[in-house]
Design a protein around this motif. Structure first.
Motif, short mmCIF file in Angstrom:
data_model
loop_
_atom_site.label_atom_id
_atom_site.label_comp_id
_atom_site.label_asym_id
_atom_site.label_seq_id
_atom_site.Cartn_x
_atom_site.Cartn_y
_atom_site.Cartn_z
N ALA A 59 11.96 -3.55 9.01
CA ALA A 59 11.13 -3.23 10.17
C ALA A 59 10.34 -1.95 9.92
CB ALA A 59 12.00 -3.08 11.42
N ALA A 60 10.99 -0.94 9.35
CA ALA A 60 10.29 0.32 9.06
C ALA A 60 9.23 0.13 7.98
CB ALA A 60 11.31 1.37 8.63
N ILE A 61 9.52 -0.73 7.00
CA ILE A 61 8.53 -1.04 5.96
C ILE A 61 7.33 -1.73 6.59
CG2 ILE A 61 8.11 -2.52 3.95
CD1 ILE A 61 11.13 -1.91 3.21
N GLY A 62 7.58 -2.66 7.52
CA GLY A 62 6.48 -3.31 8.23
C GLY A 62 5.66 -2.32 9.03
N ARG A 63 6.32 -1.34 9.63
CA ARG A 63 5.60 -0.32 10.40
C ARG A 63 4.72 0.52 9.49
NH1 ARG A 63 3.10 -0.58 13.98
NH2 ARG A 63 2.57 1.16 15.32
N CYS A 64 5.22 0.86 8.31
CA CYS A 64 4.40 1.59 7.32
C CYS A 64 3.15 0.80 6.99
CB CYS A 64 5.20 1.84 6.04
SG CYS A 64 6.35 3.21 6.09
N ARG A 65 3.30 -0.47 6.78
CA ARG A 65 2.16 -1.33 6.44
C ARG A 65 1.14 -1.34 7.58
NH1 ARG A 65 -0.26 -4.99 2.55
NH2 ARG A 65 -1.42 -6.51 3.77
N ALA A 66 1.62 -1.47 8.83
CA ALA A 66 0.71 -1.53 9.97
C ALA A 66 -0.07 -0.24 10.13
CB ALA A 66 1.50 -1.84 11.25
N ARG A 67 0.53 0.87 9.75
CA ARG A 67 -0.13 2.17 9.88
C ARG A 67 -0.92 2.53 8.63
NH1 ARG A 67 3.28 6.02 13.58
NH2 ARG A 67 2.44 7.59 12.17
N ALA A 68 -0.96 1.61 7.68
CA ALA A 68 -1.69 1.82 6.42
C ALA A 68 -1.22 3.08 5.70
CB ALA A 68 -3.20 1.90 6.68
N GLU A 69 0.08 3.31 5.74
CA GLU A 69 0.66 4.46 5.07
C GLU A 69 1.31 4.02 3.76
OE1 GLU A 69 2.92 7.25 7.24
OE2 GLU A 69 2.03 6.74 9.17
N ALA A 70 1.35 4.94 2.82
CA ALA A 70 1.97 4.64 1.53
C ALA A 70 3.45 4.34 1.72
CB ALA A 70 1.79 5.82 0.58
N LEU A 71 3.92 3.33 1.00
CA LEU A 71 5.34 3.00 1.07
C LEU A 71 6.12 3.96 0.18
CD1 LEU A 71 5.39 -0.91 1.05
CD2 LEU A 71 6.31 0.59 2.83
N THR A 72 6.63 5.01 0.78
CA THR A 72 7.48 5.96 0.08
C THR A 72 8.82 6.03 0.80
OG1 THR A 72 6.83 7.89 1.41
CG2 THR A 72 5.44 7.35 -0.50
N PRO A 73 9.88 6.41 0.11
CA PRO A 73 11.17 6.52 0.80
C PRO A 73 11.11 7.45 2.00
CG PRO A 73 11.50 6.57 -1.58
CD PRO A 73 10.01 6.63 -1.35
N ALA A 74 10.42 8.58 1.86
CA ALA A 74 10.37 9.54 2.97
C ALA A 74 9.69 8.95 4.20
CB ALA A 74 9.65 10.80 2.52
N ARG A 75 8.58 8.22 4.00
CA ARG A 75 7.86 7.66 5.15
C ARG A 75 8.66 6.52 5.79
NH1 ARG A 75 6.16 10.03 8.21
NH2 ARG A 75 4.67 8.56 9.11
N ILE A 76 9.33 5.72 4.99
CA ILE A 76 10.16 4.66 5.56
C ILE A 76 11.25 5.27 6.44
CG2 ILE A 76 11.81 2.82 5.02
CD1 ILE A 76 10.16 2.32 2.45
N ALA A 77 11.91 6.30 5.93
CA ALA A 77 12.96 6.96 6.70
C ALA A 77 12.40 7.62 7.95
CB ALA A 77 13.68 7.99 5.83
N ASP A 78 11.27 8.29 7.82
CA ASP A 78 10.66 8.98 8.96
C ASP A 78 10.29 7.99 10.07
OD1 ASP A 78 10.94 11.40 7.70
OD2 ASP A 78 8.83 11.55 7.08
N LEU A 79 9.65 6.88 9.70
CA LEU A 79 9.22 5.92 10.70
C LEU A 79 10.40 5.19 11.34
CD1 LEU A 79 5.97 4.43 9.14
CD2 LEU A 79 6.17 5.84 11.18
N LEU A 80 11.45 4.97 10.57
CA LEU A 80 12.64 4.37 11.14
C LEU A 80 13.19 5.23 12.27
CD1 LEU A 80 14.87 2.17 10.93
CD2 LEU A 80 16.02 3.65 9.29
N ARG A 81 13.30 6.54 12.00
CA ARG A 81 13.81 7.44 13.03
C ARG A 81 12.82 7.60 14.18
NH1 ARG A 81 15.63 10.26 8.31
NH2 ARG A 81 13.69 11.47 8.32
N ALA A 82 11.53 7.71 13.87
CA ALA A 82 10.53 7.94 14.91
C ALA A 82 10.40 6.75 15.85
CB ALA A 82 9.17 8.26 14.27
N CYS A 83 10.42 5.55 15.30
CA CYS A 83 10.18 4.34 16.11
C CYS A 83 11.43 3.86 16.83
CB CYS A 83 9.62 3.23 15.24
SG CYS A 83 8.01 3.57 14.51
N TRP A 84 12.59 3.94 16.18
CA TRP A 84 13.79 3.33 16.77
C TRP A 84 15.00 4.25 16.75
CZ3 TRP A 84 11.02 0.58 12.83
CH2 TRP A 84 10.12 -0.37 13.34
#
Length: 298
Positions: free
Chosen positions: A127-152
Motif C-alpha cells: 500500500a505504501a509503495i502504491g502511495r509512492c507511485r501515486a505521488r510520483a515519488e522515488a521508491l526509496t526505503p525511507a519514503r516507503i516508511a515515511d508514507l506508511l506512517r504518514a498515511c496509516w
C-alpha cells in the motif's frame, strides 16, 4: 490455480483492475515481486525451525507445498492493496482486503495459517509503495516508511491495541508476555524491516556475499532483534531466549562471513526443531525485506 486469479469480491471489481493501463501494470508488477519475495523466503535454507523445500522444520501440519498453495491464493491481494494505496484508501479498506486475503489463504491451505503475518506486513508495504507511485515519488526505503506512517500510522497504532476476544495466537502472546508482534511493528512503520533487516542484507551484499548468504544474515539479524510472538507461543520465555541467544551468537561470529557459518546455521536448525521452535515472525519480516529491497533497487 487459475480459478484463484478469477475470484473477485461481489462488492466491486478487483482493485488492481482499476486505474489506467500504467497503474494496472504497476500493481501487477508489485504483486509479482511480493509473491517472489515470499517464495525467496520459502526456498531459503538452512532456516532454523522454519519450513523450506528441504524439510518442514518444526512443523508437522504444513509443508512447502502448503506454502505454495497459499502463495497462489495471495497473488491478487498484493495487486489489490497496492492499488488501494495508490488512491489513499483508509485503513479499514486495507484491513478488509487483508481479511479477505486471509480467508482465501485458509481455503487454499485447508485451514492452515501459512502467511497471516505476511498478509499484514507485506500488504501494508505494498500500500505504501502504491502511495509512492501515486505521488510520483522515488521508491526509496525511507519514503516507503515515511508514507506508511504518514498515511496509516495513526490507524495502525490503534490497530496494535488488542481488544478482540477472538485474537490471534500472536495477539494473545503479546498480552501474556508483552512481546512485540506484527501489530506493534506495523504501528511503528516496521522498524525491524528498515532499521535491522534491510541494513543486514545490504551489508552482506556490499561485502561481496551472494543473495543466499545475505538473506541468511538478514534472517538471523531479525531473529536476534525482534520479540517473535510465534516463538513465545511455542516455547514461552525460555524458547524466546534460546532463539535470541543463538541468533546473536551467529551474528557475533560474523554471520555468513564465518567459514563455518552453514554448519552453525544447521546446528541451530536441528536445535530449534528439537525444541519445536519456529521464528515465523522473523520469516515474515525477511519476506518484507526482500520486497523492499527488490522494489528500491530496480
Amino acid at each position: 490455480m487459475g480459478d484463484l486469479n478469477r475470484v473477485q469480491t461481489a462488492r466491486a471489481p478487483a482493485w488492481h483492475d482499476q486505474g489506467d493501463a500504467g497503474e494496472r501494470a504497476f500493481c501487477r508488477r508489485i504483486a509479482r515481486v511480493a509473491v517472489r519475495s515470499l517464495y525467496a523466503e520459502l526456498v531459503l535454507y538452512p532456516k532454523p525451525g522454519l519450513v523450506s523445500t528441504v524439510d518442514n522444520g518444526s512443523h508437522t501440519d504444513m509443508t512447502a507445498a502448503t506454502f505454495m498453495r497459499s502463495l497462489f491464493a495471495l497473488r491478487r491481494y498484493f495487486g489489490d492493496i497496492t492499488r488501494a494505496g495508490m488512491v489513499d484508501a483508509p485503513f479499514h479498506v486495507l484491513k478488509q482486503l487483508g481479511i479477505d486475503a486471509e480467508a482465501r489463504m485458509l481455503r487454499a491451505t485447508a485451514g492452515i495459517n501459512t502467511h497471516r503475518g505476511a498478509i499484514f506486513c507485506l500488504g501494508m508495504l505494498c500500500a505504501a509503495i502504491g502511495r509512492c507511485r501515486a505521488r510520483a515519488e522515488a521508491l526509496t526505503p525511507a519514503r516507503i516508511a515515511d508514507l506508511l506512517r504518514a498515511c496509516w500510522g495513526q490507524a495502525l497504532g490503534a490497530h496494535s491495541i488488542v481488544n478482540d476476544d477472538h485474537a490471534s495466537h500472536g495477539a494473545r502472546v503479546s498480552l501474556r508476555y508483552a512481546a512485540s508482534g506484527a501489530r506493534e511493528e506495523g504501528a511503528l512503520g516496521f522498524p525491524a524491516v528498515f532499521a535491522v533487516g534491510l541494513p543486514a542484507l545490504q551489508r552482506a551484499l556490499a561485502a561481496g556475499r551472494g543473495m543466499r548468504e545475505a538473506r541468511i544474515d538478514t534472517l538471523f539479524a531479525l531473529m536476534a532483534h525482534i520479540s517473535d510472538t510465534n516463538v513465545y507461543h511455542r516455547g514461552g520465555i525460555e524458547g524466546a531466549l534460546t532463539v535470541r541467544r543463538q541468533a546473536r551468537a551467529f551474528v557475533a561470529r560474523g554471520a555468513t562471513a564465518a567459514p563455518d557459518w552453514e554448519a552453525r546455521a544447521l546446528a541451530s536448525h536441528r536445535s530449534f526443531v528439537a525444541a519445536r521452535l519456529s521464528p515465523g515472525g522473523a520469516a515474515d519480516l525477511l519476506g518484507a525485506v526482500c520486497l523492499v529491497h527488490a522494489v528500491t533497487t530496480r
